[in-house]
Design a protein around this motif. Structure first.
Motif, PDB file in Angstrom:
ATOM      1  N   GLN A 173       0.803  -1.900   0.501  1.00  0.00           N
ATOM      2  CA  GLN A 173       0.193   0.141   0.226  1.00  0.00           C
ATOM      3  C   GLN A 173       0.593   1.287  -0.256  1.00  0.00           C
ATOM      4  N   ALA A 174       1.812   1.561   1.150  1.00  0.00           N
ATOM      5  CA  ALA A 174       2.995   2.665   0.985  1.00  0.00           C
ATOM      6  C   ALA A 174       3.670   2.558  -1.054  1.00  0.00           C
ATOM      7  N   TYR A 175       3.667   1.213  -1.694  1.00  0.00           N
ATOM      8  CA  TYR A 175       4.341   2.124  -2.546  1.00  0.00           C
ATOM      9  C   TYR A 175       3.263   2.306  -3.652  1.00  0.00           C
ATOM     10  N   ALA A 176       1.897   1.638  -3.344  1.00  0.00           N
ATOM     11  CA  ALA A 176       0.747   1.943  -4.212  1.00  0.00           C
ATOM     12  C   ALA A 176       0.369   3.641  -4.272  1.00  0.00           C
ATOM     13  N   ASP A 177       0.462   3.883  -2.814  1.00  0.00           N
ATOM     14  CA  ASP A 177       0.460   5.264  -2.445  1.00  0.00           C
ATOM     15  C   ASP A 177       1.305   6.077  -3.007  1.00  0.00           C
ATOM     16  N   MET A 178       2.805   5.674  -3.232  1.00  0.00           N
ATOM     17  CA  MET A 178       4.262   6.891  -3.985  1.00  0.00           C
ATOM     18  C   MET A 178       3.374   7.097  -5.689  1.00  0.00           C
ATOM     19  N   LEU A 179       2.929   5.700  -6.171  1.00  0.00           N
ATOM     20  CA  LEU A 179       2.447   5.795  -7.595  1.00  0.00           C
ATOM     21  C   LEU A 179       1.095   6.895  -8.092  1.00  0.00           C
ATOM     22  N   THR A 180       0.052   7.098  -6.714  1.00  0.00           N
ATOM     23  CA  THR A 180      -1.184   7.313  -6.889  1.00  0.00           C
ATOM     24  C   THR A 180      -0.739   9.434  -6.426  1.00  0.00           C
ATOM     25  N   MET A 181       0.425   9.530  -5.786  1.00  0.00           N
ATOM     26  CA  MET A 181       0.762  10.950  -5.842  1.00  0.00           C
ATOM     27  C   MET A 181       1.026  11.199  -6.933  1.00  0.00           C
ATOM     28  N   GLY A 182       1.776  10.441  -7.719  1.00  0.00           N
ATOM     29  CA  GLY A 182       2.011  11.199  -9.489  1.00  0.00           C
ATOM     30  C   GLY A 182       2.796  10.218  -9.486  1.00  0.00           C
ATOM     31  N   TRP A 183       4.232   9.788  -9.363  1.00  0.00           N
ATOM     32  CA  TRP A 183       5.017   9.092  -9.842  1.00  0.00           C
ATOM     33  C   TRP A 183       4.747   7.751 -10.439  1.00  0.00           C
ATOM     34  N   THR A 184       5.158   7.271 -11.768  1.00  0.00           N
ATOM     35  CA  THR A 184       6.117   6.615 -12.732  1.00  0.00           C
ATOM     36  C   THR A 184       6.059   5.046 -12.406  1.00  0.00           C
ATOM     37  N   ASP A 185       5.966   4.080 -12.154  1.00  0.00           N
ATOM     38  CA  ASP A 185       6.540   3.093 -12.408  1.00  0.00           C
ATOM     39  C   ASP A 185       6.608   3.088 -13.754  1.00  0.00           C
ATOM     40  N   ALA A 186       7.897   3.014 -14.117  1.00  0.00           N
ATOM     41  CA  ALA A 186       8.927   2.732 -15.439  1.00  0.00           C
ATOM     42  C   ALA A 186       8.994   1.427 -16.382  1.00  0.00           C
ATOM     43  N   VAL A 187      10.144   0.951 -15.496  1.00  0.00           N
ATOM     44  CA  VAL A 187       9.939  -0.353 -15.891  1.00  0.00           C
ATOM     45  C   VAL A 187       8.826  -0.640 -15.803  1.00  0.00           C
ATOM     46  N   ARG A 188       7.662  -1.105 -15.226  1.00  0.00           N
ATOM     47  CA  ARG A 188       5.831  -1.897 -15.281  1.00  0.00           C
ATOM     48  C   ARG A 188       5.549  -0.991 -16.462  1.00  0.00           C
ATOM     49  N   ARG A 189       6.319   0.339 -17.111  1.00  0.00           N
ATOM     50  CA  ARG A 189       4.835   0.988 -17.863  1.00  0.00           C
ATOM     51  C   ARG A 189       5.554   0.578 -19.439  1.00  0.00           C
ATOM     52  N   ILE A 190       6.733  -0.109 -18.653  1.00  0.00           N
ATOM     53  CA  ILE A 190       7.208  -0.464 -20.126  1.00  0.00           C
ATOM     54  C   ILE A 190       6.713  -1.687 -20.309  1.00  0.00           C
ATOM     55  N   HIS A 191       7.313  -3.040 -19.281  1.00  0.00           N
ATOM     56  CA  HIS A 191       7.032  -4.019 -19.782  1.00  0.00           C
ATOM     57  C   HIS A 191       5.508  -4.697 -18.254  1.00  0.00           C
ATOM     58  N   PRO A 192       4.448  -4.242 -19.317  1.00  0.00           N
ATOM     59  CA  PRO A 192       2.996  -4.516 -18.267  1.00  0.00           C
ATOM     60  C   PRO A 192       3.105  -6.295 -17.804  1.00  0.00           C
ATOM     61  N   GLU A 193       3.825  -6.871 -18.982  1.00  0.00           N
ATOM     62  CA  GLU A 193       3.181  -8.250 -18.408  1.00  0.00           C
ATOM     63  C   GLU A 193       4.005  -8.665 -17.449  1.00  0.00           C
ATOM     64  N   LYS A 194       3.596  -9.954 -16.917  1.00  0.00           N
ATOM     65  CA  LYS A 194       3.325 -10.755 -15.726  1.00  0.00           C
ATOM     66  C   LYS A 194       5.505 -11.217 -16.213  1.00  0.00           C
ATOM     67  N   GLY A 195       6.710 -11.733 -15.737  1.00  0.00           N
ATOM     68  CA  GLY A 195       8.084 -11.972 -16.368  1.00  0.00           C
ATOM     69  C   GLY A 195       9.040 -11.177 -15.511  1.00  0.00           C
ATOM     70  N   VAL A 196       9.194  -9.750 -14.847  1.00  0.00           N
ATOM     71  CA  VAL A 196      10.315  -8.995 -14.808  1.00  0.00           C
ATOM     72  C   VAL A 196      10.758  -9.240 -13.342  1.00  0.00           C
ATOM     73  N   TYR A 197      11.659  -9.790 -13.463  1.00  0.00           N
ATOM     74  CA  TYR A 197      11.720 -10.057 -11.962  1.00  0.00           C
ATOM     75  C   TYR A 197      13.689  -9.419 -12.252  1.00  0.00           C
TER      76      TYR A 197
END
Length: 261
Positions: A173-197
């Motif tokens: 939830q704390a991480y989700a709050d960062m995204l709600t503030m306006g930050w973008t998870d850049a790796v997930r933006r480029i790779h929305p699929e499962k399998g990135v570790y």
């Protein structure tokens, strides 16, 4: 410009791995976590010889963060998070590199949880969230080992981690709050699929336990940088090198003025 983050799990013990990776990838900015060394023993000479300027915030045996810049010297803006003058952990350092604000983060692990270490993790995360609000107006990359697995898609076997602080609902939830503030998870933006570790447990056998894969090394970008995001990935092969860290480096590419190569 490429910006990478790498939990080296001991910068001196893993120095051959770090130098090989730097030579093969030539990322423009590199954030390191878990240096496990005092300031005076940080290998600045070897990194300078590899073509990188560096700033660092060390701590003997534990923690420690650094920012490297290829062909230039990072301009330090801050060492340590505000909000708790009694916190002696070396977990945050911030620099300006080529007009970008770069924040390097080593968020507390929080285990065993629940307990005092988990309370410290959440408290530290709250301090980060409060401070990050002030950085949204800049061209900022906040990257590092967040010790948070944001969603079930970020674990090969989510059920293995239900009792671990990196997967607790409060951490996510704390991480989700960062995204709600306006930050973008850049790796997930480029790779929305499962399998990135970016992390795998050490194995008793040669190699590593691939079923333990997690994504908990993240690069968050401020709103102004979102349209400049061009690519992202994980240098997974590094995890399989001799005497590796348990993390692999993650990186993003930005369409940014002043690109040095």
């Amino acid at each position: 410009m490429t910006i990478a983050t790498f939990n080296v799990n001991g910068v001196n013990g893993r120095l051959p791995v770090l130098l090989k990776w730097l030579n093969e990838t030539t990322h423009d900015v590199v954030c390191l976590q878990e240096l496990k060394t005092s300031d005076e023993k940080f290998p600045v000479g070897a990194l300078n010889d590899a073509g990188y300027g560096a700033i660092w915030h060390g701590q003997k045996s534990y923690n420690g963060v650094a920012i490297l810049a290829r062909g230039r010297q990072p301009l330090q803006r801050r060492s340590g998070l505000p909000g708790d003058p009694d916190d002696t952990h070396s977990r945050y350092i911030e620099a300006e590199v080529g007009g970008l604000v770069i924040g390097c983060i080593y968020l507390p692990n929080g285990n065993p949880a629940p307990g005092p270490k988990f309370d410290y993790k959440l408290s530290w995360f709250q301090r980060l969230t409060s401070y990050a609000q002030t950085l949204l107006k800049y061209d900022t990359v906040l990257c590092g080992d967040y010790n948070v697995v944001p969603t079930a898609s970020d674990a090969v076997v989510p059920a293995r981690w239900l009792a671990d602080a990196v997967y607790f609902p409060e951490s996510r939830q704390a991480y989700a709050d960062m995204l709600t503030m306006g930050w973008t998870d850049a790796v997930r933006r480029i790779h929305p699929e499962k399998g990135v570790y970016t992390y795998w447990n050490f194995s008793n056998r040669h190699g590593y336990d691939r079923s333990s894969g997690l994504r908990m090394d993240h690069l968050l970008i401020s709103p102004a940088l979102s349209p400049r995001l061009q690519g992202a990935g994980v240098d997974v092969l590094v995890r399989g090198w001799e005497k590796p860290s348990d993390h692999a480096p993650a990186w993003i590419e930005l369409n940014w003025p002043g690109k040095s190569h």
